[in-house]
Write an enzyme that holds these catalytic residues in place. Structure first.
Site, PDB file in Angstrom:
ATOM      1  N   CYS A   1      -4.252  -0.106  -0.097  1.00 15.18           N
ATOM      2  CA  CYS A   1      -3.316  -0.193  -1.226  1.00 15.18           C
ATOM      3  C   CYS A   1      -1.867  -0.061  -0.752  1.00 15.18           C
ATOM      4  CB  CYS A   1      -3.627   0.901  -2.247  1.00 15.18           C
ATOM      5  SG  CYS A   1      -5.205   0.667  -3.092  1.00 15.18           S
TER       6      CYS A   1
ATOM      7  N   ARG B   1       1.700   4.471   5.371  1.00 20.51           N
ATOM      8  CA  ARG B   1       0.533   5.186   5.882  1.00 20.51           C
ATOM      9  C   ARG B   1       0.479   4.856   7.368  1.00 20.51           C
ATOM     10  NH1 ARG B   1      -4.288   3.686   1.634  1.00 20.51           N
ATOM     11  NH2 ARG B   1      -3.835   5.224   0.069  1.00 20.51           N
TER      12      ARG B   1
END
Length: 443
Positions: free
Chosen positions: A126, A131
């Protein structure tokens, strides 16, 4: 998006309270990782309470590509994984299976132990903020892995046995903590991880590894110590329930004025959420089999909320709850401290009639990485507002379910595009909507 793309569109007629009961199974943030852990064992592993979601299917495919036999067990939701014939997989096959998930990076440590090498393609997942996979590769280098970055992905080698080491994470990343655990258990010597993530799903993964023969201790200061062993067996384990899905349905009950019994929901892992739910004005009753969430009638209360790593208020709880906060009286303040782009989904809510203003400043007392970096990571929600149906394009998993909640709470009909993304983390959500009386259909 065209009008012919109907397979991934849902028509939602809002205004009906969701009422009834549904069941949640094992946590999306544990089950795929426990499946990867099976690679480390010398014998078969049995994992129970497995949900039928896309991330599970992705990992199952990747395990099979690497020679692991995966079959259904005797009870519903049980997988049996036999890693006795682990082998290398073709790069193209890995890429085809892994493009929609970030889980493959967790294969690195187990494959380095079993084969001495691994390949990781570009990663999906997502789009909710940074990240950085650098955390993972930095960790693997400290264990002694050699990493060669090429056009099609990362090639890793471990010419000798990986070695235990001391690691301090700059942020208590769940993924990086999982990487350390899955790598350190068979590394030689002691590994000390400080500033580790301590989410319930991390604890459950540690339970899985301990059942296999690992030696792992957790201290109260976010320090995890792993003493490497020479051999691990298979495991038998029942995954903890998905507290994130449970909270999503709880927020749906609140936003639609409904009453939902979530079978499988567990109080212990949801204590922080339950406190906030009660402050907003939601009611809940804990039963032996789950938790009943309901809107008790009357106005909802505005609140000040900050997300944080466990045991704080989880970032995955934030988006569904924000939809409910559009129906609360007064100004609610939400400070997102985990993913810098997670509040982007509110633009669509404003188009439906919500009044949500985003700010670059930290509207809260928790130290935040984003305050001086120009990210819109704080929100002020003014309510209550009447939501109107509209055209919605799902941006990510939790944001997608939040749009679904908004459409169910709104007046009129909404067209929700990209609905298949919800299958990544919500098992049989269409069937569950039907059980709760939602008026939804494919066009």
């Amino acid at each position: 998006m065209t009008d012919t793309d109907t397979d991934d569109v849902l028509l939602v007629r809002g205004g009906t309270p969701l009422e009834g009961e549904i069941t949640v199974r094992g946590a999306k943030n544990l089950v795929p990782k426990a499946m990867v852990a099976a690679l480390l064992g010398s014998g078969p592993s049995r994992l129970r309470n497995v949900p039928d979601i896309r991330d599970v299917r992705v990992v199952r495919g990747l395990l099979q590509l690497h020679g692991v036999t995966v079959r259904a067990g005797e009870e519903d939701g049980e997988l049996v994984m036999d890693p006795s014939r682990v082998e290398s997989a073709h790069v193209a096959d890995i890429d085809a299976h892994a493009g929609s998930s970030r889980i493959p990076i967790l294969f690195c440590g187990p494959l380095l132990h079993r084969l001495g090498h691994a390949f990781i393609p570009g990663l999906g997942g997502c789009d909710i903020g940074g990240r950085p996979v650098d955390f993972h590769f930095d960790v693997l280098r400290k264990f002694g892995a050699r990493i060669d970055k090429r056009a099609d992905g990362q090639y890793l080698e471990a010419p000798q046995r990986l070695q235990g080491c001391k690691i301090r994470l700059p942020y208590p990343s769940v993924g990086a903590t999982e990487q350390v655990l899955l790598t350190a258990v068979l590394a030689e010597g002691l590994t000390e991880l400080t500033n580790a993530a301590v989410e319930p799903e991390i604890e459950d993964l540690i339970c899985v590894l301990q059942k296999m023969g690992a030696i792992i201790s957790m201290d109260t200061d976010r320090t995890i110590r792993i003493t490497g062993v020479d051999h691990l067996d298979g495991y038998t384990h029942r995954a903890l329930p998905d507290r994130l899905e449970s909270a999503s349905w709880a927020s749906a009950a609140l936003a639609t004025g409904g009453d939902i019994l979530v079978r499988g929901a567990a109080q212990r892992e949801m204590m922080t959420f339950l406190n906030v739910y009660r402050k907003v004005g939601g009611a809940f009753e804990v039963t032996d089999g789950g938790i009943r969430f309901r809107h008790p009638g009357g106005p909802l209360n505005s609140i000040a909320l900050e997300t944080d790593v466990h045991p704080g208020f989880q970032t995955d709880w934030q988006q569904p709850l924000v939809v409910a906060l559009t129906q609360a009286t007064g100004l609610s303040i939400v400070h997102e401290t985990v993913y810098e782009s997670r509040l982007g989904f509110t633009e669509a809510l404003n188009q439906m009639g919500a009044r949500i203003q985003l700010y670059r400043e930290c509207l809260g007392g928790t130290p935040c990485r984003f305050g001086r970096r120009n990210f819109l990571h704080s929100a002020v929600v003014s309510g209550p507002t009447r939501l109107q149906g509209g055209e919605l394009v799902i941006p990510d998993l939790r944001g997608g379910f939040s749009y679904l909640i908004a459409a169910l709470a709104a007046e009129g009909t909404s067209r929700v595009h990209g609905i298949d993304l919800i299958n990544r983390g919500y098992e049989n959500f269409m069937e569950k909507l039907g059980r709760l009386g939602a008026k939804v259909e494919r066009p």
